[in-house]
Design a protein around this motif. Structure first.
Motif, PDB file in Angstrom:
ATOM      1  N   ALA A 111       5.902   2.136  -1.631  1.00  9.08           N
ATOM      2  CA  ALA A 111       5.800   1.483  -0.329  1.00  9.08           C
ATOM      3  C   ALA A 111       6.078   2.488   0.787  1.00  9.08           C
ATOM      4  CB  ALA A 111       6.767   0.311  -0.255  1.00  9.08           C
ATOM      5  N   LEU A 112       7.090   3.338   0.588  1.00  6.24           N
ATOM      6  CA  LEU A 112       7.352   4.387   1.572  1.00  6.24           C
ATOM      7  C   LEU A 112       6.170   5.336   1.685  1.00  6.24           C
ATOM      8  CD1 LEU A 112      11.071   5.379   0.793  1.00  6.24           C
ATOM      9  CD2 LEU A 112      10.226   3.931   2.650  1.00  6.24           C
ATOM     10  N   LEU A 128       3.794  -3.845   1.787  1.00  5.46           N
ATOM     11  CA  LEU A 128       4.966  -3.044   1.440  1.00  5.46           C
ATOM     12  C   LEU A 128       5.958  -3.904   0.662  1.00  5.46           C
ATOM     13  CD1 LEU A 128       5.406  -1.346   4.940  1.00  5.46           C
ATOM     14  CD2 LEU A 128       4.052  -0.528   2.978  1.00  5.46           C
ATOM     15  N   LEU A 131      10.818  -2.214  -0.358  1.00  6.85           N
ATOM     16  CA  LEU A 131      11.114  -0.965   0.352  1.00  6.85           C
ATOM     17  C   LEU A 131      12.520  -0.493   0.004  1.00  6.85           C
ATOM     18  CD1 LEU A 131       9.523  -1.950   3.746  1.00  6.85           C
ATOM     19  CD2 LEU A 131       9.030   0.216   2.561  1.00  6.85           C
ATOM     20  N   VAL A 203       5.434  -7.492   4.466  1.00  8.83           N
ATOM     21  CA  VAL A 203       6.573  -6.943   3.740  1.00  8.83           C
ATOM     22  C   VAL A 203       7.066  -8.008   2.763  1.00  8.83           C
ATOM     23  CG1 VAL A 203       8.945  -6.089   3.940  1.00  8.83           C
ATOM     24  CG2 VAL A 203       7.227  -5.435   5.655  1.00  8.83           C
ATOM     25  N   HIS A 205       9.970  -8.823  -0.321  1.00  8.22           N
ATOM     26  CA  HIS A 205      11.256  -8.316  -0.825  1.00  8.22           C
ATOM     27  C   HIS A 205      12.011  -9.432  -1.522  1.00  8.22           C
ATOM     28  CE1 HIS A 205      13.734  -4.609  -0.300  1.00  8.22           C
ATOM     29  NE2 HIS A 205      14.721  -5.430  -0.643  1.00  8.22           N
ATOM     30  N   ALA A 217      14.300  -4.603   4.350  1.00  2.73           N
ATOM     31  CA  ALA A 217      12.989  -5.212   4.572  1.00  2.73           C
ATOM     32  C   ALA A 217      12.909  -5.828   5.959  1.00  2.73           C
ATOM     33  CB  ALA A 217      12.707  -6.268   3.503  1.00  2.73           C
ATOM     34  N   PHE A 220      12.435  -3.057   8.637  1.00  3.57           N
ATOM     35  CA  PHE A 220      11.066  -2.548   8.687  1.00  3.57           C
ATOM     36  C   PHE A 220      10.115  -3.606   9.253  1.00  3.57           C
ATOM     37  CE2 PHE A 220      12.300   0.922   5.789  1.00  3.57           C
ATOM     38  CZ  PHE A 220      11.569   1.966   6.338  1.00  3.57           C
TER      39      PHE A 220
END
Length: 288
Positions: A111-112, A128, A131, A203, A205, A217, A220
């Motif tokens: 994801a990064l 993503l 993360l 995103v 998570h 998360a 970001f």
């Protein structure tokens, strides 16, 4: 479920190839290709661990490809972004039906990597997942207790645990590797730039992720003006956790909105017979 030391896969200390062979899951013949997802795996993983996710999205008309990029745990120490990612996004767009989105996705350090590469790669959207937090990780060992802890940190899905425990290509102990500070900084810099130009981002998570707290998360997501899916009781490998069906469905809904325009309102609102939203911890049935 109990996992013994004998079931542990290749240890972290073993050799790891610099590149993995790509994997692709295509929609069935006759099914219209609705978009393309280029997925970058995380620490210890390889393309094959995403077969279930790839097949599920392919069933809904989305092509899922895991390109040949540095294997998890072997991203250059300097945190450099593979220069061919931009070319692979361009190639995917050229081969996709006109007007369909090409999304760059990643899990964990993938994801990064996806976020850091997005400025050059210019995907139509970013997905993503899990993360990670930058910095030092706890030390790894090959004890049964540590391996069981790693499985528990990654997923609560029995089928995926069995897959990892018997997969000779999976590298145990990788979650104990430090996240490259340079890669994390590149992702942070990219988040600032991407957040200002309005690239659609989702995103995902786990709310119970013991590897990276949900606060990462949220941070970001705020910077990227992204949609945020928090999976109740979810672990680190959100695409392969017990709620994988619900997560895949949430991804498909986001992809469908991306096809029609990222600013369209959600078309599906889930309610029960009384018009109430279901409790987030309601049973989902079999985790397999």
């Amino acid at each position: 479920m109990t996992t013994t030391a004998a079931a542990a896969p290749v240890p972290l200390a073993g050799p790891s190839p610099a590149l993995r062979e790509p994997a692709v899951w295509e929609p069935a013949v006759g099914v219209t290709v609705r978009g393309t997802v280029l997925l970058l795996p995380g620490r210890g993983e390889h393309p094959g661990v995403y077969g279930r996710f790839g097949r599920r999205l392919a069933f809904d008309g989305y092509r899922v490809a895991v390109p040949a990029v540095p294997a998890a745990g072997s991203v250059p120490a300097a945190g450099s972004v593979p220069p061919d990612l931009a070319g692979q996004v361009t190639e995917a767009r050229a081969s996709a039906p006109s007007g369909t989105p090409v999304v760059l996705a990643g899990s964990d350090t993938g994801a990064l990597l996806a976020l850091a590469a997005a400025r050059q790669a210019a995907p139509d959207g970013l997905l993503l997942v899990g993360l990670p937090t930058a910095g030092a990780a706890t030390g790894a060992s090959d004890t049964a207790e540590t391996w069981t802890d790693e499985l528990g940190a990654r997923t609560s899905c029995p089928m995926h645990r069995d897959l990892l425990a018997t997969d000779p290509e999976f590298r145990s102990g990788a979650l104990a590797q430090d996240v490259s500070a340079a890669l994390a900084h590149a992702a942070e810099d990219a988040a600032t730039a991407i957040g200002s130009v309005g690239v659609p981002v989702l995103v995902v998570h786990g709310s119970a992720d013991p590897v990276s707290p949900p606060a990462t998360a949220r941070r970001f997501a705020d910077r990227l003006a992204a949609g945020l899916v928090l999976v109740a009781d979810g672990r680190h490998d959100a695409l392969n956790d017990a709620a994988h069906r619900s997560v895949a469905a949430a991804v498909v809904q986001w992809l469908e909105r991306l096809r029609g325009g990222p600013h369209l309102p959600a078309r599906i609102v889930t309610t029960d017979a009384g018009g109430r939203t279901p409790h987030p911890r309601a049973p989902e049935g079999s985790p397999a």
